[in-house]
Structure formats: structure tokens, C-alpha cells
Design an enzyme around this catalytic site. Structure first.
Site, PDB file in Angstrom:
ATOM      1  CD  GLN A  24      -6.787  -4.338   4.201  1.00 33.08           C
ATOM      2  OE1 GLN A  24      -7.720  -5.046   4.577  1.00 33.08           O
ATOM      3  NE2 GLN A  24      -6.952  -3.100   3.792  1.00 33.08           N
TER       4      GLN A  24
ATOM      5  CB  CYS B 221      -3.740   3.387  -1.546  1.00 37.73           C
ATOM      6  SG  CYS B 221      -4.916   4.696  -1.278  1.00 37.73           S
TER       7      CYS B 221
ATOM      8  CE  LYS C  14      -7.068  -0.081   6.282  1.00 35.96           C
ATOM      9  NZ  LYS C  14      -7.848   0.440   5.156  1.00 35.96           N
TER      10      LYS C  14
ATOM     11  CG  HIS D 108      -1.874   1.027   1.402  1.00 32.08           C
ATOM     12  ND1 HIS D 108      -1.567   2.303   1.828  1.00 32.08           N
ATOM     13  CD2 HIS D 108      -3.205   1.024   1.183  1.00 32.08           C
ATOM     14  CE1 HIS D 108      -2.676   3.026   1.857  1.00 32.08           C
ATOM     15  NE2 HIS D 108      -3.682   2.278   1.474  1.00 32.08           N
TER      16      HIS D 108
ATOM     17  CG  ASP E 127       0.703  -2.096   6.135  1.00 36.03           C
ATOM     18  OD1 ASP E 127      -0.266  -2.278   6.895  1.00 36.03           O
ATOM     19  OD2 ASP E 127       0.624  -1.434   5.080  1.00 36.03           O
TER      20      ASP E 127
HETATM   21  N1  7TS Z   1      -1.704  -0.501   4.694  1.00 32.27           N
HETATM   22  C1  7TS Z   1      -2.612  -1.296   4.127  1.00 32.27           C
HETATM   23  C2  7TS Z   1      -2.240  -2.708   3.758  1.00 32.27           C
HETATM   24  C3  7TS Z   1      -3.891  -0.814   3.905  1.00 32.27           C
HETATM   25  O1  7TS Z   1      -4.793  -1.608   3.352  1.00 32.27           O
HETATM   26  C4  7TS Z   1      -4.220   0.516   4.250  1.00 32.27           C
HETATM   27  C5  7TS Z   1      -5.558   1.116   3.948  1.00 32.27           C
HETATM   28  C6  7TS Z   1      -3.234   1.286   4.880  1.00 32.27           C
HETATM   29  C7  7TS Z   1      -1.988   0.749   5.070  1.00 32.27           C
HETATM   30  C8  7TS Z   1      -3.500   2.660   5.360  1.00 32.27           C
HETATM   31  O2  7TS Z   1      -4.338   2.623   6.457  1.00 32.27           O
HETATM   32  P1  7TS Z   1      -4.859   3.968   7.139  1.00 32.27           P
HETATM   33  O3  7TS Z   1      -5.866   3.498   8.112  1.00 32.27           O
HETATM   34  O4  7TS Z   1      -3.691   4.615   7.774  1.00 32.27           O
HETATM   35  O5  7TS Z   1      -5.434   4.780   6.027  1.00 32.27           O
HETATM   36  N2  7TS Z   1      -6.225   0.513   2.858  1.00 32.27           N
HETATM   37  C9  7TS Z   1      -7.278   1.008   2.198  1.00 32.27           C
HETATM   38  C10 7TS Z   1      -7.908   0.304   1.184  1.00 32.27           C
HETATM   39  O6  7TS Z   1      -7.592  -0.807   0.788  1.00 32.27           O
HETATM   40  N3  7TS Z   1      -8.917   1.050   0.676  1.00 32.27           N
HETATM   41  O7  7TS Z   1      -8.957   2.210   1.369  1.00 32.27           O
HETATM   42  C11 7TS Z   1      -7.945   2.194   2.312  1.00 32.27           C
END
Ligand code: 7TS
Length: 416
Positions: A213, A374, A236, A133, A210
Site C-alpha cells: 500500500q 484481510c 495496486k 494484512h 510489506d
Molecule cells: N499486504 C497489504 C498491505 C495489502 O494491502 C495486500 C492486499 C497484500 C499484502 C496482498 O497483496 P496481493 O497483491 O498479494 O494480494 N490488500 C487488499 C486489500 O486491501 N483489499 O484487497 C486486497
């Protein structure tokens, strides 16, 4: 040792009863029952989380760590109690290893700036993968610009798995850190993190995972993984937005300077000298997201009560069903076919732009995400500008997957 002593070990989950916990799921969108299949972007909250946040604001709110008055003590207890819940949930050794952040993105930026910036220099390398990501790419590019270090990328294969032979080759004497996703958001690939960590450890290279997910879908045990950093987001995993976690091994965190200065991260301030606070507060400058932490604590309680192994099993069944029905849609191609992947299905429909797919299925009350997720390098690898993506949580149903497949058949017919 498991981080999550599941309370429900054997029986199938009662999905109707679980769905009753999520008020938002019970509505019509465009005249059809909502089918929420965008959980990888952000999942929904059970009433238990909403109530915990509401109760906190309704009864306990004050600033933390600074008042002797009752409300401040209650707020501090709730805030620090949530930290302990999260610590137990991922089986960290100590609450000192749990840093509250705004989310995964901020957690990775913290490591890049506080761990990376003082240590990295010309010629040093950060090893990531093609599947990341943007949150696990751009913070490293920024610190590379600042320090003269170099970003090195492990390639993947056509199923969406990282090339372990290449990883081993690229993990060299200049590698200072390995940073990779536990589970890919764009493809659902579950990376062989145990193997990767073992290879990095052999060479004395620290590893950041990371886990954005992974944490909502499987048991995560940071001691068992033996990683050095683990980042994830509350929203999430059925908790609030604006709260997330950086797990860091205590010995490493202790050696890192603060990355933001201000209140709460100090013990004493003078114009000539300032003494920083102990872990974990050294990394938590300013008034934190107290209600967010409380809500995340409630989300962890909720996940524990459902049982992470039950959730993982349920989602595997759903994925199998959804894959089968989607594969029957004429012209549909699934992007990302790694064995054992998480319940994320990225796909394209021949001749139809993913944004059109997203708009048309929304008319049927079905929420999916379309775009590059992303993860633009992943799209580039597969030669597509974007995909449509259905991502499942335990509260989704086979019927919702069937409705998506039917809506896609209709979409195809509209464009024929
Ligand atoms: N890393 C992964 C693997 C992610 O899926 C996401 C967000 C992030 C980092 C960033 O997370 P945040 O909470 O700091 O924004 N993924 C997604 C997605 O798949 N669609 O919208 C956000």
C-alpha cells in the site's frame, strides 16, 4: 538520493487529463458515472499499461532466456528492461535484488520459506504488528509451525498506530526478523518504518517491509529505508495482476536457497548435482509472467511521468476533503485516525452492516470495499466484524467523495 526524479515538481496535477488515460473510469454503473474508490484492493490501469501489454503480445512474445531467435531476444530484453525500471523506481543497488513474484503475498511467502525455514528454530521469534494484512501474518505462522519459532505481535493504539514502546520491549534477543507493513491497508496508517528499522538494526535484526500500500502512493527508496526485504504488487500500482516484486538485499539473497525448483533457476542439472542460477533468476523457477513484468515496467514509467511527490500531495488533499465530508454524515465513525495517514478511510455507520452500505452505494455507481480487508485482527481490535472502506488514487475527485457522502446520508435515511 531520490529514486524518482519527478518530472513534474510544482504544478497541480491536471486530473481530467490524467483520468483520460484510464479508459475504465469512463463508464456508467447502475446508471451513474462510476466512482472507483476501491484502489487499495486493486487500482486501475492507464492506457499506457494496457498498450504495453497488448504490444508485447501483438509483436514480441516468446519465452525468455532460452532462444537465440529474434522474438525470444526481444521478449528477454523487454522482461529484463522492466526489471531495471523497477530497480530504479525503488532505488535498489542492482537488478540482482529485484525478484519477480506473483505479488506481495508470494514475495512474503518466499522470504518465510527460503530465508526463514532454514534459519529458524525452537524459541526464535518473528516480530510483526497488529496492523498486518493476512499476507504478512499467515506465511510466518506456517514457518513457525514448521520450525518451532514463535510469532510475536506488537500492539497498536486506538488511532491505529503501533505502540513503539511495546515494539522496543518486544524486540528482544530472540527476535530473528521484524516484518511489518509500510502502510496499513485497513486503516491507512503510515508506520514509522525509519524508526522501526533503526531500532532493529541496532540489534542486528533484519527487517521486511510489506509495501503493497506504499509503493503506489509515495516515493519508496529501499537504500534510504535500509530495509532488507521489501514486497509489493503490480496491480495496486496501476500495473497488471499476477506480477509483483520482492526486493532483497543482495548479500542476504545470495545466502538463501531457492524456494521453488525447475527451469530457468538452474545453470546445470544432473541427477547427482544441480547448480543453481545466479541472482535474481535463482528465485524465478519456470516461465515467468513476462507480459506482467512488461506492463509493470510501463506502470513505473507512468508513475514517474506523473511524479510520486505530486501523487502524494494530491492524495493528501483528497483525503482531507473526503474526511471532512464523511465526518458530516450522521452516525458515521472513522476507524483509524493516525496523523499523516494514507488516503484510506475505513468507517462504520451506526446500525447498518457494512455489506449493506457497499450494496446501496453501488446502486449509485460508487465502488467501495466492505469486509475485514484481510486484516481480521484489526477488526477484532476495534470490536467490529467489518468496515466499509473508501480508498483513493490520484485520479479520484472531490466530487466523487461528495457523492459517497451523499449516498451514505441516503443510506442512513433508508434505515431510519
Ligand atoms: N499486504 C497489504 C498491505 C495489502 O494491502 C495486500 C492486499 C497484500 C499484502 C496482498 O497483496 P496481493 O497483491 O498479494 O494480494 N490488500 C487488499 C486489500 O486491501 N483489499 O484487497 C486486497
Amino acid at each position: 538520493m531520490s529514486a524518482n526524479p519527478d518530472t513534474v515538481l510544482t504544478t497541480d496535477l491536471d486530473i481530467d487529463a490524467l483520468r483520460a488515460d484510464f479508459p475504465i473510469l469512463h463508464q456508467e454503473v447502475n446508471g451513474r458515472p462510476l466512482a472507483y474508490l476501491d484502489n487499495a484492493a486493486s487500482a486501475q490501469r492507464p492506457r499506457q499499461v494496457i498498450d504495453a501489454v497488448s504490444h508485447y503480445y501483438g509483436s514480441d512474445h516468446a519465452n525468455v532466456h532460452r532462444g537465440v531467435h529474434t522474438l525470444s531476444q526481444r521478449a528477454t530484453d523487454a522482461f529484463e528492461g522492466a526489471r531495471t525500471k523497477v530497480r530504479r523506481f525503488i532505488n535498489a543497488r542492482s537488478d540482482k535484488e529485484i525478484i519477480w513474484t506473483r505479488g506481495t503475498t508470494e514475495a512474503i511467502n518466499l522470504v518465510a520459506q527460503s530465508w526463514g525455514r532454514p534459519r529458524l528454530g525452537e524459541g526464535d521469534e518473528i516480530l510483526i504488528t497488529w496492523l498486518e494484512h493476512h499476507a504478512n501474518i499467515v506465511p510466518w505462522q506456517i514457518v513457525c509451525e514448521q520450525t518451532g519459532a514463535r510469532l510475536v505481535v506488537t500492539p497498536m493504539d486506538d488511532t491505529g498506530q503501533i505502540r513503539l514502546d511495546e515494539f522496543e520491549r518486544l524486540l528482544g534477543p530472540k527476535t530473528r526478523l521484524v516484518a511489518l507493513g509500510h502502510v496499513s491497508n485497513a486503516l491507512g496508517t503510515v508506520n514509522p518504518v525509519h524508526h522501526v528499522i533503526a531500532m532493529a538494526k541496532e540489534r542486528g535484526v533484519p527487517v521486511l517491509l510489506d509495501g503493497a500500500q506504499a509503493v503506489p502512493h509515495m516515493t519508496v527508496d529501499v537504500q534510504d529505508l535500509d530495509c532488507d526485504f521489501y514486497a509489493f504488487s503490480g496491480h495496486k500500482m496501476f500495473g497488471p495482476t499476477g506480477i509483483g516484486v520482492l526486493y532483497g538485499r543482495e548479500s542476504i539473497l545470495a545466502d538463501m536457497p531457492p524456494w521453488q525448483g525447475g527451469g530457468d533457476m538452474i545453470l546445470a542439472v544432473g541427477f547427482d548435482e544441480t547448480v543453481y542460477n545466479e541472482l535474481p533468476w535463482k528465485f524465478e523457477a519456470g516461465t515467468p509472467n513476462i507480459a506482467g513484468a512488461v506492463g509493470l515496467g510501463a506502470a513505473v514509467d507512468y508513475l514517474d511521468s506523473v511524479g510520486m511527490s505530486n501523487i502524494a500531495r494530491r492524495e493528501a488533499t483528497l483525503l482531507e476533503h473526503a474526511t471532512r465530508v464523511l465526518e458530516e454524515v450522521p452516525g458515521l465513525r472513522i476507524i483509524g485516525t493516525a496523523p499523516g495517514k494514507a488516503a484510506v478511510i475505513s468507517f462504520i455507520l451506526e446500525g447498518i452492516h457494512p455489506h449493506d452500505i457497499g450494496t446501496i452505494v453501488d446502486h449509485e455507481g460508487i465502488a467501495i470495499r466492505t469486509g475485514h480487508h484481510c486484516a481480521m485482527p484489526v477488526m477484532e481490535y476495534f470490536g467490529v466484524p467489518a468496515t466499509a472502506r473508501a480508498s483513493f488514487a490520484f485520479y479520484n475527485t472531490e466530487e466523487e467523495a461528495d457523492r459517497l457522502a451523499e449516498a451514505l446520508v441516503k443510506t442512513r435515511e433508508m434505515f431510519a
